[in-house]
Design an enzyme around this catalytic site. Structure first.
Site, mmCIF file in Angstrom:
data_model
loop_
_atom_site.group_PDB
_atom_site.id
_atom_site.type_symbol
_atom_site.label_atom_id
_atom_site.label_comp_id
_atom_site.label_asym_id
_atom_site.label_seq_id
_atom_site.Cartn_x
_atom_site.Cartn_y
_atom_site.Cartn_z
ATOM 1 N N ILE A 20 -5.264 6.040 0.310
ATOM 2 C CA ILE A 20 -6.475 6.242 -0.503
ATOM 3 C C ILE A 20 -7.081 7.618 -0.222
ATOM 4 O O ILE A 20 -7.425 8.368 -1.145
ATOM 5 C CB ILE A 20 -7.493 5.105 -0.247
ATOM 6 N N ASP A 38 -7.436 13.005 10.532
ATOM 7 C CA ASP A 38 -6.473 11.893 10.473
ATOM 8 C C ASP A 38 -5.603 11.945 11.728
ATOM 9 O O ASP A 38 -5.138 13.017 12.121
ATOM 10 C CB ASP A 38 -5.602 12.023 9.214
ATOM 11 N N LEU A 40 -2.733 10.504 11.954
ATOM 12 C CA LEU A 40 -1.340 10.369 11.510
ATOM 13 C C LEU A 40 -0.657 9.136 12.109
ATOM 14 O O LEU A 40 0.544 9.149 12.375
ATOM 15 C CB LEU A 40 -0.529 11.646 11.826
ATOM 16 N N THR A 42 -0.657 6.047 10.539
ATOM 17 C CA THR A 42 0.068 5.532 9.377
ATOM 18 C C THR A 42 0.098 6.571 8.254
ATOM 19 O O THR A 42 0.929 6.480 7.359
ATOM 20 C CB THR A 42 -0.553 4.220 8.847
ATOM 21 N N GLY A 43 -0.784 7.520 8.299
ATOM 22 C CA GLY A 43 -0.800 8.588 7.291
ATOM 23 C C GLY A 43 0.296 9.595 7.574
ATOM 24 O O GLY A 43 0.985 9.523 8.593
ATOM 25 N N ALA A 80 -8.915 3.808 9.127
ATOM 26 C CA ALA A 80 -9.079 2.435 9.638
ATOM 27 C C ALA A 80 -7.752 1.950 10.200
ATOM 28 O O ALA A 80 -6.703 2.556 9.960
ATOM 29 C CB ALA A 80 -9.508 1.503 8.500
ATOM 30 N N TYR A 145 -9.783 -8.431 11.027
ATOM 31 C CA TYR A 145 -9.958 -7.274 10.140
ATOM 32 C C TYR A 145 -11.169 -7.507 9.216
ATOM 33 O O TYR A 145 -12.020 -6.626 9.044
ATOM 34 C CB TYR A 145 -8.681 -7.078 9.323
ATOM 35 N N VAL A 188 1.588 -6.030 -1.894
ATOM 36 C CA VAL A 188 2.690 -6.754 -2.535
ATOM 37 C C VAL A 188 3.387 -5.901 -3.599
ATOM 38 O O VAL A 188 4.606 -5.979 -3.757
ATOM 39 C CB VAL A 188 2.190 -8.105 -3.109
ATOM 40 N N ARG A 212 -4.670 -12.120 -7.775
ATOM 41 C CA ARG A 212 -5.348 -10.991 -7.139
ATOM 42 C C ARG A 212 -5.901 -10.066 -8.218
ATOM 43 O O ARG A 212 -5.369 -9.996 -9.326
ATOM 44 C CB ARG A 212 -4.377 -10.183 -6.262
HETATM 45 C C1 UD1 Z 1 -5.275 -7.712 0.692
HETATM 46 C C2 UD1 Z 1 -5.301 -6.556 1.643
HETATM 47 C C3 UD1 Z 1 -5.973 -6.929 2.895
HETATM 48 C C4 UD1 Z 1 -7.315 -7.571 2.654
HETATM 49 C C5 UD1 Z 1 -7.236 -8.657 1.607
HETATM 50 C C6 UD1 Z 1 -8.626 -9.051 1.190
HETATM 51 C C7 UD1 Z 1 -3.322 -5.220 1.205
HETATM 52 C C8 UD1 Z 1 -1.986 -4.828 1.707
HETATM 53 N N1 UD1 Z 1 -3.957 -6.139 1.942
HETATM 54 O O1 UD1 Z 1 -4.503 -8.760 1.245
HETATM 55 O O2 UD1 Z 1 -6.156 -5.746 3.658
HETATM 56 O O3 UD1 Z 1 -7.770 -8.160 3.834
HETATM 57 O O4 UD1 Z 1 -6.577 -8.172 0.459
HETATM 58 O O5 UD1 Z 1 -8.641 -10.119 0.333
HETATM 59 O O6 UD1 Z 1 -3.810 -4.725 0.204
HETATM 60 N N2 UD1 Z 1 3.144 -11.614 -1.381
HETATM 61 C C9 UD1 Z 1 4.368 -12.070 -1.820
HETATM 62 N N3 UD1 Z 1 5.500 -11.459 -1.379
HETATM 63 C C10 UD1 Z 1 5.462 -10.368 -0.520
HETATM 64 C C11 UD1 Z 1 4.194 -9.880 -0.098
HETATM 65 C C12 UD1 Z 1 3.065 -10.533 -0.549
HETATM 66 O O7 UD1 Z 1 4.441 -13.031 -2.577
HETATM 67 O O8 UD1 Z 1 6.541 -9.839 -0.193
HETATM 68 C C13 UD1 Z 1 1.925 -12.306 -1.851
HETATM 69 C C14 UD1 Z 1 1.039 -12.775 -0.694
HETATM 70 O O9 UD1 Z 1 1.439 -14.044 -0.210
HETATM 71 C C15 UD1 Z 1 -0.324 -12.810 -1.365
HETATM 72 C C16 UD1 Z 1 -0.238 -11.704 -2.429
HETATM 73 O O10 UD1 Z 1 1.126 -11.405 -2.577
HETATM 74 O O11 UD1 Z 1 -0.523 -14.040 -2.004
HETATM 75 C C17 UD1 Z 1 -0.992 -10.454 -2.047
HETATM 76 O O12 UD1 Z 1 -0.571 -10.044 -0.764
HETATM 77 P P1 UD1 Z 1 -0.968 -8.627 -0.142
HETATM 78 O O13 UD1 Z 1 -0.543 -7.539 -1.049
HETATM 79 O O14 UD1 Z 1 -0.475 -8.604 1.251
HETATM 80 O O15 UD1 Z 1 -2.549 -8.594 -0.186
HETATM 81 P P2 UD1 Z 1 -3.677 -9.650 0.267
HETATM 82 O O16 UD1 Z 1 -3.123 -10.762 1.026
HETATM 83 O O17 UD1 Z 1 -4.456 -9.971 -0.954
#
Ligand code: UD1
Length: 315
Positions: A20, A38, A40, A42-43, A80, A145, A188, A212
């Protein structure tokens, strides 16, 4: 590139070499003097745009922070410990980076009288009682977190109310876009894109009916720029789109847009996964003039283009 009213300022972006922060830096560097702090962790150095001043340093290091903040008009605090899993493994580390260092930053901003835009998170709501989620939704964070982000979100308001600091907290929902590199803790969309482009199965955790609110990076940059220049202060705003997409739809869309032969497979649901998350963004619209501009499909297309040119899928 997002148009912004920020010009001729000296701007500190903590975490400016990350996903971001680097998008913000690229948007602001042409018209402003940008300083990036930063560590570095993860950046990446290659994310720092030409023209920005780069300080390699940790936000927990007061001397580095003092050096970075010198003479700035506004701070975007994006640094963070971003991994929820890492924070679960090591809550004290998450607390030190996400809360302790942010408090130091707020103190420094108070000393120097600098406006701050702070990265908060939808994680502060935990498992919401209902969607869409507005800012008054109960805060029941479901991870260290989330607890830490809640803490700094509340400190931001305190610093405004007690000390008159100009500060706005932005509660990001699921941010995605170019430059979000796939990894075990990444979003994801980046994971699915990398799988699809490598011809590997797309792994949907659970039945994929969970939803989401995916917000494209340009709109997050827009929100930050508005928060930096708005008359509003001392408030926190949801930054999403107000729309929800199921994870199954994300997988199908990626399958279609990449043209992959890769199958969608279902794995075990993630322990403690949140079923539904969708932002009510009316407060950000009203107070900041925030308006999401990039649809999920277009955002995915831009992200895919970036992956095609920047990632080397393993054969
Ligand atoms: C995200 C944030 C997290 C925050 C949360 C707040 C990210 C990486 N994480 O988590 O920092 O605390 O929102 O609500 O943006 N999934 C799959 N397959 C995969 C990976 C994920 O199906 O290979 C699914 C997960 O089970 C989940 C959804 O995708 O249901 C979203 O996962 P993810 O992108 O990790 O984000 P959040 O869990 O929403």
């Amino acid at each position: 590139m997002t148009a912004t009213a920020l010009t001729g300022k000296r701007i500190l972006i903590t975490g400016g070499a990350g996903f971001i922060g680097s998008h913000l830096a690229r948007t602001l560097v042409a018209e402003n003097e940008v300083v990036i702090l930063d560590a570095l962790t993860t950046g990446s150095r290659s994310n720092v745009p030409d023209g920005a001043t780069f300080i390699e340093g940790d936000i927990r290091d007061d001397a580095a922070l003092e050096r970075a903040i010198d003479g700035v008009d506004v701070i975007f605090h994006e640094a963070a410990l971003v991994s929820v899993e890492r924070a679960i493994d090591d809550p004290p580390l998450s607390h030190a980076i996400n809360v302790g260092a942010t408090l130091s930053l707020l103190e420094a901003a108070r000393d120097h009288d600098v406006r701050v835009v702070l990265a908060s998170s939808a994680a502060i709501y935990g498992h919401p009682e209902s969607v869409p989620i507005d800012e008054a939704e109960p805060k029941t964070p479901a991870s260290p977190y989330g607890i830490d982000k809640h803490s700094i979100d509340q400190y931001a308001r305190q610093y405004h109310d007690q000390y008159g600091l100009e500060v706005v907290a932005l509660r990001y929902f699921n941010v995605f876009g170019p430059g979000q590199v796939a990894g075990p803790y990444s979003g994801v969309i980046s994971i699915f894109l990398e799988q699809a482009l490598a011809g590997e199965s797309i792994t949907v955790e659970g039945d994929g009916s969970q939803t989401r609110d995916f917000v494209y990076i340009d709109d997050v940059v827009q929100a930050n720029c508005l928060a930096a220049t708005s008359a509003t202060s001392g408030h926190a705003f949801n930054i999403g789109t107000g729309q929800a997409v199921t994870i199954r739809e994300v997988a199908e869309q990626i399958q279609e847009q990449t043209g992959t032969d890769a199958a969608i497979v279902h794995t075990e649901p993630r322990a403690g996964d949140i079923d539904h998350s969708r932002a009510d963004i009316s407060a950000a619209k009203a107070a900041l003039g925030y308006e999401p501009t990039v649809s999920f499909e277009d955002g995915l297309e831009h992200t895919l283009e970036w992956y095609r040119t920047h990632q080397q899928p393993t054969p």
